[in-house]
Write an enzyme that holds these catalytic residues in place. Structure first.
Site, short mmCIF file in Angstrom:
data_model
loop_
_atom_site.label_atom_id
_atom_site.label_comp_id
_atom_site.label_asym_id
_atom_site.label_seq_id
_atom_site.Cartn_x
_atom_site.Cartn_y
_atom_site.Cartn_z
N ASN A 11 67.34 66.33 75.32
CA ASN A 11 67.11 67.52 75.75
C ASN A 11 65.79 68.70 75.60
O ASN A 11 66.09 68.92 74.13
CB ASN A 11 68.62 68.65 75.96
CG ASN A 11 68.32 70.07 76.29
OD1 ASN A 11 67.39 69.98 76.34
ND2 ASN A 11 69.72 70.88 76.08
N TRP A 12 65.13 68.64 75.15
CA TRP A 12 63.36 68.92 74.81
C TRP A 12 64.40 70.96 74.46
O TRP A 12 64.11 71.14 73.50
CB TRP A 12 62.39 69.04 75.32
CG TRP A 12 62.41 67.40 74.93
CD1 TRP A 12 62.77 66.57 74.35
CD2 TRP A 12 60.26 67.40 74.66
NE1 TRP A 12 61.93 65.83 74.18
CE2 TRP A 12 60.37 65.84 73.92
CE3 TRP A 12 59.53 67.39 74.90
CZ2 TRP A 12 59.17 64.95 74.06
CZ3 TRP A 12 58.11 66.66 74.95
CH2 TRP A 12 58.30 65.39 74.47
N LYS A 13 65.24 71.36 75.23
CA LYS A 13 64.73 72.77 75.03
C LYS A 13 63.38 73.72 75.53
O LYS A 13 63.15 72.67 75.93
CB LYS A 13 65.37 72.87 73.84
CG LYS A 13 67.25 72.63 73.17
CD LYS A 13 67.86 72.58 71.99
CE LYS A 13 69.42 71.43 72.32
NZ LYS A 13 70.12 72.32 71.68
N HIS A 97 74.75 74.28 80.03
CA HIS A 97 74.20 74.26 78.70
C HIS A 97 74.48 75.91 77.77
O HIS A 97 74.66 76.79 78.14
CB HIS A 97 72.69 73.83 78.60
CG HIS A 97 72.59 73.52 77.30
ND1 HIS A 97 72.44 74.64 75.68
CD2 HIS A 97 72.36 72.16 76.29
CE1 HIS A 97 72.48 73.85 74.70
NE2 HIS A 97 72.71 72.31 74.70
N GLU A 99 74.00 76.88 75.31
CA GLU A 99 72.85 77.90 74.66
C GLU A 99 72.60 78.69 75.97
O GLU A 99 72.32 80.20 75.72
CB GLU A 99 71.73 77.21 74.95
CG GLU A 99 71.44 76.97 73.58
CD GLU A 99 70.65 75.75 72.71
OE1 GLU A 99 69.90 74.74 73.36
OE2 GLU A 99 71.20 75.41 71.64
N GLU A 167 79.50 68.61 74.08
CA GLU A 167 78.99 69.75 73.20
C GLU A 167 80.20 69.97 72.80
O GLU A 167 79.92 71.65 73.25
CB GLU A 167 77.25 69.95 74.20
CG GLU A 167 77.19 69.22 74.92
CD GLU A 167 74.95 68.77 74.65
OE1 GLU A 167 74.27 67.71 73.91
OE2 GLU A 167 74.79 69.98 74.57
N GLY A 173 73.10 71.52 66.73
CA GLY A 173 71.67 71.61 65.52
C GLY A 173 72.57 71.39 64.51
O GLY A 173 71.59 72.42 63.44
N SER A 212 73.93 67.02 67.11
CA SER A 212 73.71 66.49 66.12
C SER A 212 73.63 65.00 66.45
O SER A 212 73.80 63.97 65.32
CB SER A 212 74.60 66.52 65.14
OG SER A 212 74.43 68.66 64.82
N GLY A 233 69.71 66.61 71.08
CA GLY A 233 68.53 67.50 71.41
C GLY A 233 67.23 67.35 70.51
O GLY A 233 66.35 66.58 70.22
N GLY A 234 66.98 67.66 68.58
CA GLY A 234 66.54 67.46 68.22
C GLY A 234 65.70 66.31 67.69
O GLY A 234 64.87 66.19 67.82
#
Ligand code: 13P
Length: 249
Positions: A11-13, A97, A99, A167, A173, A212, A233-234
């Site tokens: 997930n590149w957000k 998600h 967010e 999640e 993150g 993470s 993610g990251g």
């Protein structure tokens, strides 16, 4: 071991520009040369998704959206429907998600409608659930997960494939992850709660862990009971990191 097919999804957000599409090309080319027994997906920003679909054509990487609207079309400025994602060539869409839940106040009913829309459009929804730190500390984790599963899983999932991602908000993150025992407990509970909702399909529903996930912890997390993959993610932004996570699976 479960009977669900493995899925590693990135997930590149709201990260990545056209220049970063090279990471998706590298990923797709590398995976072509390796025989990964499972699925790999990248969910880039909408601005890059159509370009990404062309880049991975015929290669073992699928593209997904990061959200969809529940309606098929209409006066919803700025939104993207599930049908639009299908039209573009996407195969997955993330819904619910944390967010989106936090910044756009999406509740379980909205997430359920979006998941149903994804199924209607022929996509596989990646439905996200997870507890906050306060809920974890209050010992309410399984209650929260149970409520979210009861509230977010559309009845269509009784006979159409979905993916569910656990999640924990406090792991996203932050570099903090739950212990393997905590992940195993959550996933075993999710499998049971999902069985109550959708019956036999729960056995083959990939349950992803997200929060993470890094090359250094991926192997242990992915070897945990009832963990069928990861939502990253990251560490999905660079092909080299993401490939290490895929190889760990
Ligand atoms: P990080 O891997 O950056 O913690 O993000 C997890 C996530 O929210 C994926 O959807």
């Amino acid at each position: 071991m479960t009977s669900a097919r493995k899925l590693i999804a990135g997930n590149w957000k709201m990260n990545g520009l056209r220049a970063d599409l090279a990471e998706i090309s590298t990923l797709a080319e590398s995976l072509e040369a390796e025989a990964f027994d499972g699925d790999v997906a990248v969910c880039p920003p909408a601005t890059l998704a159509a370009l990404a679909v062309d880049l991975v054509a015929g290669k073992p990487v699928k593209i997904g959206g990061q959200d969809c609207h529940a309606e098929a079309a209409g006066a919803f400025t700025g939104d993207i429907s599930a049908e639009k994602w299908t039209d573009l060539g996407a195969e997955y869409v993330i819904v619910g998600h944390s967010e989106r839940r936090e910044y756009y106040r999406e509740d379980n009913a909205i997430v359920k409608a979006k998941a149903a829309a994804a199924i209607r459009a022929g996509l596989t929804p990646i439905i996200c659930i997870g507890e906050s730190l306060a809920e974890r500390e209050a010992g309410k984790t399984l209650d929260v997960l149970g409520e979210q599963i009861a509230g977010c899983i559309p009845s269509e999932a009784k006979n159409t494939a979905i993916v569910v991602a656990y999640e924990p908000l406090w792991a996203i993150g932050t570099g903090h992850t739950p212990t393997l025992e905590q992940i195993g407990e959550a996933h075993a509970f999710m499998r049971k709660a999902l069985t109550n909702e959708i019956g036999a399909m729960a056995a083959t529903t990939p349950l992803l862990y997200g929060g993470s996930v890094k090359p250094a912890n991926a192997k242990d997390i992915l070897a945990t009971n009832d963990v069928d993959g990861a939502l990253v993610g990251g560490a999905s932004l660079k092909a080299s990191d993401f490939l290490q996570i895929i190889r760990a699976a």
